[in-house]
Design a protein around this motif. Structure first.
Motif, PDB file in Angstrom:
ATOM      1  N   LEU A 163      29.334  12.479  57.449  1.00  0.00           N
ATOM      2  CA  LEU A 163      27.849  11.850  57.529  1.00  0.00           C
ATOM      3  C   LEU A 163      27.824  10.478  56.416  1.00  0.00           C
ATOM      4  O   LEU A 163      27.326   9.539  56.825  1.00  0.00           O
ATOM      5  N   ILE A 164      28.563  10.473  55.441  1.00  0.00           N
ATOM      6  CA  ILE A 164      28.436   9.376  54.308  1.00  0.00           C
ATOM      7  C   ILE A 164      29.124   8.205  54.892  1.00  0.00           C
ATOM      8  O   ILE A 164      29.121   7.116  54.837  1.00  0.00           O
ATOM      9  N   ALA A 165      30.489   8.552  55.543  1.00  0.00           N
ATOM     10  CA  ALA A 165      31.401   7.740  56.166  1.00  0.00           C
ATOM     11  C   ALA A 165      30.860   6.800  57.176  1.00  0.00           C
ATOM     12  O   ALA A 165      30.928   5.972  57.379  1.00  0.00           O
ATOM     13  N   GLY A 166      30.099   7.752  58.155  1.00  0.00           N
ATOM     14  CA  GLY A 166      29.289   7.287  59.334  1.00  0.00           C
ATOM     15  C   GLY A 166      30.155   6.891  60.696  1.00  0.00           C
ATOM     16  O   GLY A 166      31.404   7.232  60.597  1.00  0.00           O
ATOM     17  N   ASP A 167      29.192   6.139  61.393  1.00  0.00           N
ATOM     18  CA  ASP A 167      30.005   5.776  62.708  1.00  0.00           C
ATOM     19  C   ASP A 167      29.785   4.327  62.979  1.00  0.00           C
ATOM     20  O   ASP A 167      28.912   3.499  62.256  1.00  0.00           O
ATOM     21  N   ASP A 168      29.968   3.899  64.274  1.00  0.00           N
ATOM     22  CA  ASP A 168      29.596   2.605  64.738  1.00  0.00           C
ATOM     23  C   ASP A 168      28.244   2.272  64.953  1.00  0.00           C
ATOM     24  O   ASP A 168      27.722   1.278  65.014  1.00  0.00           O
ATOM     25  N   GLN A 169      27.448   3.343  64.723  1.00  0.00           N
ATOM     26  CA  GLN A 169      25.814   3.236  64.890  1.00  0.00           C
ATOM     27  C   GLN A 169      25.365   3.384  63.457  1.00  0.00           C
ATOM     28  O   GLN A 169      23.885   3.377  63.312  1.00  0.00           O
ATOM     29  N   GLY A 170      25.834   3.515  62.297  1.00  0.00           N
ATOM     30  CA  GLY A 170      25.306   3.628  60.990  1.00  0.00           C
ATOM     31  C   GLY A 170      25.848   4.859  60.236  1.00  0.00           C
ATOM     32  O   GLY A 170      26.953   5.476  60.574  1.00  0.00           O
ATOM     33  N   PHE A 171      25.247   5.036  59.147  1.00  0.00           N
ATOM     34  CA  PHE A 171      25.800   6.032  58.092  1.00  0.00           C
ATOM     35  C   PHE A 171      24.688   6.534  57.375  1.00  0.00           C
ATOM     36  O   PHE A 171      23.387   6.202  57.461  1.00  0.00           O
ATOM     37  N   SER A 172      24.945   7.593  56.604  1.00  0.00           N
ATOM     38  CA  SER A 172      24.092   8.281  55.596  1.00  0.00           C
ATOM     39  C   SER A 172      24.414   7.924  54.201  1.00  0.00           C
ATOM     40  O   SER A 172      25.445   7.926  53.927  1.00  0.00           O
ATOM     41  N   HIS A 173      23.348   7.654  53.538  1.00  0.00           N
ATOM     42  CA  HIS A 173      23.418   7.541  52.002  1.00  0.00           C
ATOM     43  C   HIS A 173      23.611   8.984  51.421  1.00  0.00           C
ATOM     44  O   HIS A 173      23.907   9.976  52.335  1.00  0.00           O
ATOM     45  N   ALA A 174      23.334   9.298  50.126  1.00  0.00           N
ATOM     46  CA  ALA A 174      23.602  10.990  49.787  1.00  0.00           C
ATOM     47  C   ALA A 174      22.497  11.113  48.684  1.00  0.00           C
ATOM     48  O   ALA A 174      22.094  10.241  47.870  1.00  0.00           O
ATOM     49  N   LEU A 175      22.118  12.370  48.816  1.00  0.00           N
ATOM     50  CA  LEU A 175      21.229  12.879  47.581  1.00  0.00           C
ATOM     51  C   LEU A 175      21.650  14.353  47.924  1.00  0.00           C
ATOM     52  O   LEU A 175      21.231  15.291  48.513  1.00  0.00           O
ATOM     53  N   LEU A 176      22.657  14.807  47.274  1.00  0.00           N
ATOM     54  CA  LEU A 176      23.312  16.093  47.311  1.00  0.00           C
ATOM     55  C   LEU A 176      23.452  16.926  45.954  1.00  0.00           C
ATOM     56  O   LEU A 176      23.773  16.602  44.727  1.00  0.00           O
ATOM     57  N   GLY A 177      23.454  18.308  46.156  1.00  0.00           N
ATOM     58  CA  GLY A 177      23.384  19.165  44.910  1.00  0.00           C
ATOM     59  C   GLY A 177      25.037  19.423  44.510  1.00  0.00           C
ATOM     60  O   GLY A 177      25.393  19.573  43.509  1.00  0.00           O
ATOM     61  N   ILE A 178      25.797  19.410  45.763  1.00  0.00           N
ATOM     62  CA  ILE A 178      27.190  19.416  45.536  1.00  0.00           C
ATOM     63  C   ILE A 178      27.935  18.150  44.684  1.00  0.00           C
ATOM     64  O   ILE A 178      28.815  18.423  43.920  1.00  0.00           O
ATOM     65  N   PHE A 179      27.157  17.046  44.652  1.00  0.00           N
ATOM     66  CA  PHE A 179      27.606  16.247  43.714  1.00  0.00           C
ATOM     67  C   PHE A 179      27.189  16.345  42.368  1.00  0.00           C
ATOM     68  O   PHE A 179      27.406  15.308  41.442  1.00  0.00           O
ATOM     69  N   ASP A 180      26.781  17.380  41.949  1.00  0.00           N
ATOM     70  CA  ASP A 180      26.608  17.841  40.545  1.00  0.00           C
ATOM     71  C   ASP A 180      27.976  18.187  39.975  1.00  0.00           C
ATOM     72  O   ASP A 180      28.336  17.415  39.227  1.00  0.00           O
ATOM     73  N   PRO A 181      28.631  19.260  40.659  1.00  0.00           N
ATOM     74  CA  PRO A 181      29.777  19.669  40.242  1.00  0.00           C
ATOM     75  C   PRO A 181      31.026  18.431  40.558  1.00  0.00           C
ATOM     76  O   PRO A 181      31.992  18.248  39.935  1.00  0.00           O
ATOM     77  N   LEU A 182      30.643  17.717  41.720  1.00  0.00           N
ATOM     78  CA  LEU A 182      31.753  16.774  42.128  1.00  0.00           C
ATOM     79  C   LEU A 182      31.419  15.659  41.531  1.00  0.00           C
ATOM     80  O   LEU A 182      32.198  14.602  41.863  1.00  0.00           O
TER      81      LEU A 182
END
Length: 381
Positions: A255-274
């Motif tokens: 979802l962050i990588a996206g596709d030819d029509q767009g992408f997602s930014h991120a707001l994630l709980g898993i980015f606490d340990p990662l």
């Protein structure tokens, strides 16, 4: 080391001896990325699970400085911080004030959760007033507001019109564009039927209607439904200029990588340990190297899916457990006693997966702490 598997049988595991080499760095250029950060409990406070949360403020703020040092933004007082699940509004308000001041001091990006957890229940007018109180506090600190899903609104709303009215009022009075947060019932069962329907297609239409009426007041949306295709479909229907921040802890790399029509930014709980590893991956993505980004982040999904397995709302336990093993806090204690919410085999697998990724800055410390936990459960070494 002997680790118990899901079948209860002990098996040998050889820990990694060197961490992944990661460095701190500047904010990102291609994506806006928030880590929803946990709170560190005060282990010496004489409290019970029903008491107001006792927070170790020094350790809590130190963890936020750790995230900022890697270029990540901090999403404060969210679900990951046990909001409404150990942390009450008084505690959340103090957390917001302290973190916003720390963000100003270090130049860190911060956005803070606005909810209605002063209320157990109430009328629509009371729900709206509760939202207004929290919005005023967050905006008063200079932080960006994240309008979170409200249990009280879900309980009292009679249909989509009530959501349109309440959110419309809040967006009209917001001084700066906000992030709208749609948290699914897998994270909080009390949010079943949010936006006025348990039919997700109908709920999505109402959600988009709220945004379409006030596109200038919506910076973006955070979607936490653990359904990648639904997020992609929703992302493609957003008005121009409104961003999608993925909250999908199962499918975030694609979802962050996206596709030819767009992408997602991120707001994630898993980015606490990662945090450091995620930051490294996004910096690679900033160069246009999607393949390199996926090579770094794809291997983390197995750990994320493990931490967020059902009952998903207890993922916070694994997040804090890994923070303890990584040396970000001196103990494995959580507000509300939530350290008891996962099993020893769950912890063992989380340790194994995180160690395999090289997430522990001091692998020997992680081994020592893991062994101390195993001993507490009666595993002899």
């Amino acid at each position: 080391m002997q680790l118990p598997g899901a079948d209860g049988v002990l098996r040998s595991y050889t820990p990694r001896t060197e961490p992944l080499a990661l460095t701190t760095g500047a904010p990102f250029s291609s994506r806006t990325v928030f880590s929803a950060a946990h709170v560190v409990a005060d282990p010496y406070a004489d409290v019970s699970p029903d008491s107001p949360a006792a927070v170790d403020w020094d350790a809590t703020l130190a963890f936020r400085r750790h995230l900022w040092s890697h270029g990540l933004g901090v999403a404060e007082a969210m679900d990951t911080a046990q909001r409404g699940m150990g942390l009450d509004w008084a505690g959340a308000a103090e957390l917001i004030r302290r973190s916003a001041a720390e963000a100003k001091a270090v130049g860190g990006l911060i956005a803070c959760g606005v909810g209605t957890d002063q209320l157990a229940s109430g009328s629509l007018a009371e729900v709206q007033a509760a939202y207004e109180e929290q919005l005023a506090l967050v905006e008063g600190t200079g932080a960006q507001a994240i309008l979170m899903a409200s249990r009280a609104l879900a309980a009292v709303a009679s249909g989509p019109e009530d959501y349109l009215d309440v959110y419309g009022h809040l967006l009209r009075q917001a001084s700066e564009p906000v992030i709208l947060h749609w948290l699914g019932p897998m994270f909080d069962p009390a949010l079943e039927g949010y936006w006025g329907s348990s039919d997700l297609d109908a709920a999505t239409d109402t959600f988009l209607e709220v945004i379409a009426a006030h596109p200038d007041k919506v910076d973006g949306i955070k979607v936490s439904l653990l359904d990648a295709q639904r997020e992609i479909d929703l992302r493609r229907r957003l008005p121009k200029g409104v961003r999608c921040y993925t909250g999908d802890d199962f499918n975030y790399p694609e979802l962050i990588a996206g596709d030819d029509q767009g992408f997602s930014h991120a707001l994630l709980g898993i980015f606490d340990p990662l945090g450091p590893l995620a930051a490294e991956a996004v910096r690679v993505l900033d160069t246009g190297d999607v393949k390199g980004f996926r090579e770094l982040l794809d291997p983390t999904v197995e750990l994320s899916r493990h931490l967020f397995q059902t009952p998903t709302r207890f993922y916070k336990t694994g997040v804090v457990f890994l923070a303890w093993l990584a040396g970000h806090q001196s103990h494995f204690t959580m507000v509300g006693g939530l350290q008891s919410a996962r099993s020893l085999p769950h912890f063992a697998r989380a340790y194994e997966l995180a160690d395999g990724l090289g997430l522990f800055p001091d692998p020997a410390l992680a081994v020592a702490r893991m062994k101390s936990l195993l001993s507490l459960y009666g595993v002899e070494h």
